[in-house]
Scaffold this motif. Structure first.
Motif, PDB file in Angstrom:
ATOM      1  N   LEU A   1      42.494  42.463  31.702  1.00  0.00           N
ATOM      2  CA  LEU A   1      43.275  41.312  32.144  1.00  0.00           C
ATOM      3  C   LEU A   1      44.650  41.759  32.637  1.00  0.00           C
ATOM      4  CD1 LEU A   1      43.080  38.250  32.439  1.00  0.00           C
ATOM      5  CD2 LEU A   1      44.224  38.036  30.228  1.00  0.00           C
TER       6      LEU A   1
ATOM      7  N   LEU B   1      37.626  43.041  37.713  1.00  0.00           N
ATOM      8  CA  LEU B   1      38.705  43.727  37.002  1.00  0.00           C
ATOM      9  C   LEU B   1      38.194  45.004  36.345  1.00  0.00           C
ATOM     10  CD1 LEU B   1      40.590  40.718  35.355  1.00  0.00           C
ATOM     11  CD2 LEU B   1      41.159  41.946  37.467  1.00  0.00           C
TER      12      LEU B   1
ATOM     13  N   HIS C   1      44.759  41.874  36.328  1.00  0.00           N
ATOM     14  CA  HIS C   1      44.899  40.549  36.941  1.00  0.00           C
ATOM     15  C   HIS C   1      46.364  40.118  36.960  1.00  0.00           C
ATOM     16  CE1 HIS C   1      43.830  36.488  38.133  1.00  0.00           C
ATOM     17  NE2 HIS C   1      44.495  36.001  37.100  1.00  0.00           N
TER      18      HIS C   1
ATOM     19  N   GLU D   1      34.464  41.227  43.497  1.00  0.00           N
ATOM     20  CA  GLU D   1      33.614  41.364  42.307  1.00  0.00           C
ATOM     21  C   GLU D   1      33.330  42.821  41.993  1.00  0.00           C
ATOM     22  OE1 GLU D   1      29.147  40.040  40.766  1.00  0.00           O
ATOM     23  OE2 GLU D   1      30.062  39.026  42.473  1.00  0.00           O
TER      24      GLU D   1
ATOM     25  N   SER E   1      36.208  44.725  29.276  1.00  0.00           N
ATOM     26  CA  SER E   1      35.930  43.877  30.429  1.00  0.00           C
ATOM     27  C   SER E   1      35.810  42.410  30.048  1.00  0.00           C
ATOM     28  CB  SER E   1      34.635  44.329  31.113  1.00  0.00           C
ATOM     29  OG  SER E   1      33.521  44.128  30.255  1.00  0.00           O
ATOM     30  N   ARG E   2      35.999  41.565  31.059  1.00  0.00           N
ATOM     31  CA  ARG E   2      35.871  40.112  30.928  1.00  0.00           C
ATOM     32  C   ARG E   2      34.667  39.684  31.762  1.00  0.00           C
ATOM     33  NH1 ARG E   2      40.623  37.771  28.473  1.00  0.00           N
ATOM     34  NH2 ARG E   2      41.914  39.538  27.834  1.00  0.00           N
TER      35      ARG E   2
ATOM     36  N   GLN F   1      35.252  37.911  34.992  1.00  0.00           N
ATOM     37  CA  GLN F   1      36.044  38.621  35.997  1.00  0.00           C
ATOM     38  C   GLN F   1      35.566  40.067  36.119  1.00  0.00           C
ATOM     39  OE1 GLN F   1      39.816  37.519  33.991  1.00  0.00           O
ATOM     40  NE2 GLN F   1      40.452  36.663  35.953  1.00  0.00           N
TER      41      GLN F   1
END
Length: 218
Positions: free
Chosen positions: A61, A93, A64, A207, A86-87, A90
């Motif tokens: 994050l 990222l 971001h 992505e 990781s998210r 998202q």
């Protein structure tokens, strides 16, 4: 607060965490606390000195929010020892983190036992030793970075400029190409990544970790 005594054991893996979210820092501490005979979290936070951490977890994050240097610093100080947290919503990222130098990514939704096992495998070098874990990681890395579609260096370059908002004319001028060559490269990119429009190409690229802004050297 983690008890310091287990960290003194040479068998306990020291884990550093970079995240500017207190809930993530507290969550990782809580998640790993029952395994303090195997892992221990060293001082954490976005500006913390990770010192002698054997494994570094980086919350993606931060990318971001523009914290590219935080990851770059961690990769430079701990080469080959950075894992991206990781998210799922998202994925780009995580791909960006891999592109910057993280060796692998692991979901924030992973359970405690799995996270400890990943940390242990990583610390032991099993993500870079030709093992099945290494091969699986390489495949995942190629997928996240979009390398599985076999874009050429020129195609990667053009797609990167498209994501950063360049027009065809601007791409041609920047890369010293004719406008027809740029259009041909773009058509090839679209075919390889399975899209038909510029907006979908941009969405695919984001992505898969392409940066949306130019990197400015300070």
């Amino acid at each position: 607060m983690l008890m310091p005594s287990p960290a003194s054991s040479p068998h306990v893996i020291r884990v550093g965490l970079i995240s500017d979210q207190s809930i993530v820092r507290a969550g990782v501490r809580s998640l790993l606390a029952p395994y303090d005979d195997r892992v221990t979290v060293v001082d954490i936070g976005p500006e913390s000195d990770l010192g002698d951490a054997q494994v570094v977890l980086y919350d993606v994050l931060g990318l971001h929010q523009g914290d590219v240097k935080g990851l770059e610093t961690a990769v430079k100080a701990h080469p080959g020892r950075v894992l991206a947290l990781s998210r799922e919503l998202q994925p780009g990222l995580a791909a960006r983190a891999l592109g910057i130098g993280a060796v692998a990514s692991v979901s924030l939704g992973i359970d405690a036992e799995e996270l400890v096992e990943v940390i242990e495998a990583f610390a032991a070098g099993h993500l870079e030793d030709g093992s099945q874990a290494d091969l699986d990681n390489q495949a995942d890395r190629r997928r996240q970075l979009g390398r599985g579609v076999n874009l050429s260096p020129r195609e990667l370059e053009v797609l990167g400029l498209i994501v950063r908002g360049r027009s065809n004319e601007e791409i041609a001028a920047e890369l010293y190409l004719s406008i027809n060559t740029v259009k041909t490269v773009i058509r090839s990119v679209y075919r390889k990544i399975g899209v038909a429009t510029r907006s979908r190409a941009v969405a695919w690229a984001i992505e898969h970790g392409f940066a949306t802004t130019d990197v400015v050297d300070e």
